[in-house]
Design a protein around this motif. Structure first.
Motif, mmCIF file in Angstrom:
data_model
loop_
_atom_site.group_PDB
_atom_site.id
_atom_site.type_symbol
_atom_site.label_atom_id
_atom_site.label_comp_id
_atom_site.label_asym_id
_atom_site.label_seq_id
_atom_site.Cartn_x
_atom_site.Cartn_y
_atom_site.Cartn_z
ATOM 1 N N PRO A 321 -85.556 -52.533 19.776
ATOM 2 C CA PRO A 321 -84.993 -52.892 18.473
ATOM 3 C C PRO A 321 -85.937 -52.511 17.339
ATOM 4 O O PRO A 321 -87.156 -52.646 17.445
ATOM 5 C CB PRO A 321 -84.818 -54.409 18.565
ATOM 6 N N ALA A 322 -85.351 -52.013 16.258
ATOM 7 C CA ALA A 322 -86.111 -51.655 15.057
ATOM 8 C C ALA A 322 -85.136 -51.561 13.898
ATOM 9 O O ALA A 322 -83.939 -51.330 14.092
ATOM 10 C CB ALA A 322 -86.852 -50.331 15.246
ATOM 11 N N THR A 323 -85.637 -51.722 12.691
ATOM 12 C CA THR A 323 -84.768 -51.646 11.513
ATOM 13 C C THR A 323 -84.618 -50.225 10.996
ATOM 14 O O THR A 323 -83.824 -49.982 10.084
ATOM 15 C CB THR A 323 -85.302 -52.550 10.392
ATOM 16 N N VAL A 324 -85.373 -49.281 11.549
ATOM 17 C CA VAL A 324 -85.212 -47.872 11.195
ATOM 18 C C VAL A 324 -85.717 -47.030 12.362
ATOM 19 O O VAL A 324 -86.672 -47.412 13.054
ATOM 20 C CB VAL A 324 -85.978 -47.523 9.891
ATOM 21 N N TYR A 325 -85.039 -45.919 12.617
ATOM 22 C CA TYR A 325 -85.465 -44.954 13.630
ATOM 23 C C TYR A 325 -85.430 -43.574 12.979
ATOM 24 O O TYR A 325 -84.379 -43.161 12.474
ATOM 25 C CB TYR A 325 -84.519 -44.928 14.834
ATOM 26 N N GLU A 326 -86.537 -42.866 13.000
ATOM 27 C CA GLU A 326 -86.500 -41.503 12.479
ATOM 28 C C GLU A 326 -85.569 -40.645 13.325
ATOM 29 O O GLU A 326 -84.749 -39.887 12.812
ATOM 30 C CB GLU A 326 -87.911 -40.906 12.454
ATOM 31 N N THR A 327 -85.700 -40.765 14.644
ATOM 32 C CA THR A 327 -84.857 -40.026 15.581
ATOM 33 C C THR A 327 -84.597 -40.910 16.786
ATOM 34 O O THR A 327 -85.497 -41.594 17.272
ATOM 35 C CB THR A 327 -85.538 -38.722 16.040
ATOM 36 N N LEU A 328 -83.369 -40.887 17.269
ATOM 37 C CA LEU A 328 -83.018 -41.650 18.461
ATOM 38 C C LEU A 328 -83.002 -40.734 19.683
ATOM 39 O O LEU A 328 -82.622 -39.561 19.586
ATOM 40 C CB LEU A 328 -81.641 -42.287 18.293
ATOM 41 N N PRO A 329 -83.386 -41.265 20.842
ATOM 42 C CA PRO A 329 -83.239 -40.479 22.062
ATOM 43 C C PRO A 329 -81.763 -40.358 22.424
ATOM 44 O O PRO A 329 -80.941 -41.192 22.022
ATOM 45 C CB PRO A 329 -83.999 -41.312 23.097
ATOM 46 N N GLY A 330 -81.426 -39.337 23.180
ATOM 47 C CA GLY A 330 -80.044 -39.208 23.608
ATOM 48 C C GLY A 330 -79.651 -37.771 23.856
ATOM 49 O O GLY A 330 -80.497 -36.867 23.897
ATOM 50 N N ARG A 331 -78.344 -37.549 23.990
ATOM 51 C CA ARG A 331 -77.838 -36.205 24.271
ATOM 52 C C ARG A 331 -76.420 -36.077 23.735
ATOM 53 O O ARG A 331 -75.718 -37.070 23.524
ATOM 54 C CB ARG A 331 -77.849 -35.930 25.778
ATOM 55 N N TRP A 332 -76.010 -34.829 23.504
ATOM 56 C CA TRP A 332 -74.651 -34.532 23.081
ATOM 57 C C TRP A 332 -73.764 -34.340 24.306
ATOM 58 O O TRP A 332 -74.179 -33.728 25.292
ATOM 59 C CB TRP A 332 -74.610 -33.257 22.237
ATOM 60 N N PHE A 373 -77.984 -46.779 5.024
ATOM 61 C CA PHE A 373 -78.139 -45.508 4.322
ATOM 62 C C PHE A 373 -79.400 -44.761 4.731
ATOM 63 O O PHE A 373 -79.755 -43.771 4.111
ATOM 64 C CB PHE A 373 -78.163 -45.739 2.810
ATOM 65 N N GLY A 374 -80.095 -45.259 5.754
ATOM 66 C CA GLY A 374 -81.331 -44.619 6.156
ATOM 67 C C GLY A 374 -82.560 -45.260 5.558
ATOM 68 O O GLY A 374 -83.641 -44.665 5.582
ATOM 69 N N ASN A 375 -82.426 -46.487 5.036
ATOM 70 C CA ASN A 375 -83.568 -47.195 4.465
ATOM 71 C C ASN A 375 -84.349 -47.931 5.558
ATOM 72 O O ASN A 375 -83.874 -48.103 6.684
ATOM 73 C CB ASN A 375 -83.101 -48.182 3.399
ATOM 74 N N GLU A 376 -85.527 -48.416 5.193
ATOM 75 C CA GLU A 376 -86.447 -48.966 6.185
ATOM 76 C C GLU A 376 -85.985 -50.282 6.791
ATOM 77 O O GLU A 376 -86.421 -50.643 7.886
ATOM 78 C CB GLU A 376 -87.832 -49.150 5.562
ATOM 79 N N ALA A 377 -85.134 -51.030 6.106
ATOM 80 C CA ALA A 377 -84.720 -52.346 6.615
ATOM 81 C C ALA A 377 -83.222 -52.409 6.877
ATOM 82 O O ALA A 377 -82.639 -53.489 6.902
ATOM 83 C CB ALA A 377 -85.124 -53.441 5.632
#
Length: 664
Positions: A321-332, A373-377
């Motif tokens: 858990p986090a309030t912001v992630y620059e990039t998430l792991p995963g796949r298309w 919107f991509g903010n830190e919190a």
């Protein structure tokens, strides 16, 4: 981010007024390629002021499209920005009729081939779909991003039939602050003040209308494309993000539109264009992907875009858990149909007999922002505190990962002793160390259990089964983790609490959660280009030494048993435009509730805006205040607008209104 400076075409830009039937003119900015050949036109149509508020974003994409052979057009809605006329309601018939007229005007210009596309995010994505449902002949293709096909149950107003307190309030307050802003004398000349005052006299807070329609009636059916998907004739590329509240629209569009006219993409994104690089990523080359769509459907080029899977989805890997992630792991992954043959419902029966669910009213303060919107919190923090206020059921993930794609569903057998209440279910991914990551959630106003278009009080003391869906998601639960379904009777400030709501008894016999489990497939590689945009506008954001206030601050008054959430939406701060305009906006939202009193719920938003042109001695300030409270019978709203020109008050109005609680 790749900034493109060389294009197949040189371009030109001009600001024009587009005439409408009746004589009103809409302000437009047109970027065009320098060519003797007619080209298709692309339209983005918004109330958000192309002269200032969206200008930085507009510069990222409209010149890019022009450089690739399209006339890219940004138009302000009637009564907003520098457009003439008076502002109306959200997506009203006048707005849509004006949009149709603009499309016909564009198609008739000598530089236009007669074929038009329409695109937008949020409001612009909504009205792109809505105008497509009116089927103007020149409109051949649409790209709709982070938008909804259902204005009642998948917008900012209601969730599962409950008043969506957080954004019913916040968005009404935001639009009051938007509609109170003046036209710019640099564009409209000396008439700016008369235009402004005339607009202000016509202002009516949106909240009055939205709260007057607490069930799904004709007001909400207007503009809801889900009422008749067959009305949409244009080709639709629907794009969303798993952290955007409108993501389920993509799933419904690929299910209900003809497969020959639609494609869907759902990434890990928030309420942003997927190329902007704002968390969570990864970002994609969205403009290049849309260019394939335009070239295919507006220029007749074979780009291969219709050979892509019907739905391309990002399935996130498990993450703390986090309030912001620059990039998430995963796949298309790609699915050729929706519902997909790769996805099957798997039911997990709840165990434990009868459980009393009586959550304190502050349950939900860790819900995160409705519109990230991509903010830190923005995103929900660790859910352990929320889980402790709920009744939870867990299912271990043993040898193989469990991958889900789609909308989970819950069936709950409930007994309630009062006529009104609500139920919320959250799906969480629990790590071996106990950290709880919110995966998705859903809510139901129990008076709307038989349909959103009706209100049926619960027979006190009776037991009934209720079924509702959670929001769609793509997620992987790894071995060693636990799947947790947490059920609560409160979720403030997302859900406005029902008067007298005291919880309910959940009988696990016959209750279950159904997950859309996707079998693991080795998909052909789904790839996108790197994000690419045109050169930025060159807006300057002055540096300040002041410590910014927290984005989300929770305050507890222990003696009063009161909880207060303060939210700074971070809409823009201060910026200086290349033409000298100084623009400042500041907003603070406050949500207050006492832990044992559903009637103590209060919301308040305060906005301050300044538009200043030092060289022209133009200095305008706007202050707005919006509040909502409720008693057992009514919602109680209070709104205020104060406008100043050169420090002198030129407009001041307050609205006080009581609106009966018919369903909310």
């Amino acid at each position: 981010m790749n900034i493109t400076t060389e294009f197949p075409y040189e371009t030109t830009r001009e600001d024009v007024y587009i005439p409408l039937p009746g004589g009103t003119r809409l302000y437009a900015r047109i970027w065009r390629p320098l060519t003797d050949e007619p080209v298709p036109a692309l339209l983005e149509y918004l109330p958000y002021r192309l002269g200032d508020w969206t200008a930085p974003r507009d510069w990222q994409r409209h010149p890019w499209y022009a450089g690739h052979g399209y006339a890219s057009v940004r138009v302000d809605v009637r009564g907003h920005g520098n457009s003439e006329g008076l502002p109306g309601d959200e997506y009203d018939a006048q707005e849509l009729a004006d949009g149709v007229a603009v499309i016909h005007w564009l198609a008739q210009q000598e530089w236009c081939s007669g074929r038009v596309g329409m695109f937008g995010i949020s409001w612009g994505g909504f009205n792109s779909l809505q105008i497509a449902a009116l089927a103007p002949d020149p409109l051949k293709a649409v790209v709709t991003v982070c938008s909804a096909d259902d204005r009642y149950d998948n917008d900012v107003h209601y969730m599962g039939g409950s008043v969506l307190a957080v954004d019913m309030h916040a968005w009404a307050a935001t639009m009051l602050a938007f509609v109170a802003r003046p036209p710019d004398p640099a564009q409209v000349g000396d008439e700016w003040k008369a235009m402004w005052l005339k607009r202000l006299e016509a202002v009516e807070p949106f909240i009055h209308t939205w709260l007057a329609h607490q069930s799904r009636d004709d007001y909400w059916k207007h503009g809801s494309v889900c009422e008749d998907y067959g009305a949409v004739k244009a080709n639709v590329l629907a794009v969303g993000g798993w952290h955007d509240p409108y993501r389920d629209t993509v799933l419904r569009l690929v299910e209900h539109l003809d497969p020959g006219q639609v494609r869907g993409i759902i990434g890990p994104w928030s309420h942003q264009y997927p190329d902007r690089g704002l968390p969570p990523g990864p970002a994609i080359g969205f403009l290049q992907e849309t260019l394939r769509w335009w070239d295919q459907h507006l220029k007749g080029k074979e780009t291969g875009v219709m050979r892509e899977p019907l739905l391309r989805s990002w399935i996130s890997g498990s993450h703390p858990p986090a309030t912001v992630y620059e990039t998430l792991p995963g796949r298309w992954v790609g699915d050729a149909s929706w519902p997909s043959e790769n996805v099957n419902p798997v039911a997990y029966a709840l165990q434990g007999g009868e459980r009393i669910v009586a959550s304190p009213q502050q349950t939900g303060l860790d819900a995160g922002r409705f519109f990230p919107f991509g903010n830190e919190a923005d995103l929900p923090p660790d859910q352990r505190d929320e889980d402790a206020k709920s009744v939870s059921f867990e299912f271990p993930v043993e040898e193989a990962p469990i991958e889900i794609l789609g909308r989970p569903r819950v069936k709950l057998r409930l007994r309630m002793d009062v006529p009104r209440g609500q139920v919320v279910a959250r799906l969480c991914d629990v790590a071996p160390d106990g950290a709880s990551t919110l995966v998705t959630r859903g809510a139901l106003n129990l008076a709307a259990r038989h349909g959103r278009d009706r209100t049926d009080d619960w027979p006190p003391g009776e037991t009934e089964d209720v079924v509702f869906d959670l929001n769609g998601i793509g997620h992987t639960f790894p071995p060693g983790h636990r799947i947790r379904i947490a059920v609560s009777s409160a979720y403030w400030p997302w859900i406005w609490p029902q008067a007298g709501s005291a919880g309910f008894t959940l009988d696990t016999d016959g209750s279950f959660v159904e997950l859309p489990v996707r079998r693991h497939t080795e998909d052909p590689a789904i790839t996108f280009g790197e994000p690419e945009q045109s050169e930025p506008l060159g807006v300057v954001y002055p540096v300040t030494l002041e410590e910014p206030r927290p984005e989300r601050l929770v305050v507890r008054d222990v003696a009063k048993g009161e909880w207060r959430l303060e939210v700074d939406p971070r809409y823009g701060g201060t910026r200086v435009y290349p033409d000298g305009l100084e623009f400042t906006e500041d907003a603070l939202e406050t949500y207050t509730i006492q832990q044992d009193d559903p009637l103590s719920a209060r919301t308040r938003s305060d906005w301050r805006i300044r538009l200043h042109r030092p060289e022209a001695a133009w200095d305008v300030e706007i202050e707005t205040r919006s509040e909502i409270a409720a008693d057992e019978h009514d919602f109680i709203t209070s709104d205020e607008v104060i406008c100043k020109d050169g420090g002198e008050i030129v407009f001041h109005r307050t609205w006080e209104k009581r609106i009966p609680r018919t369903a909310g």
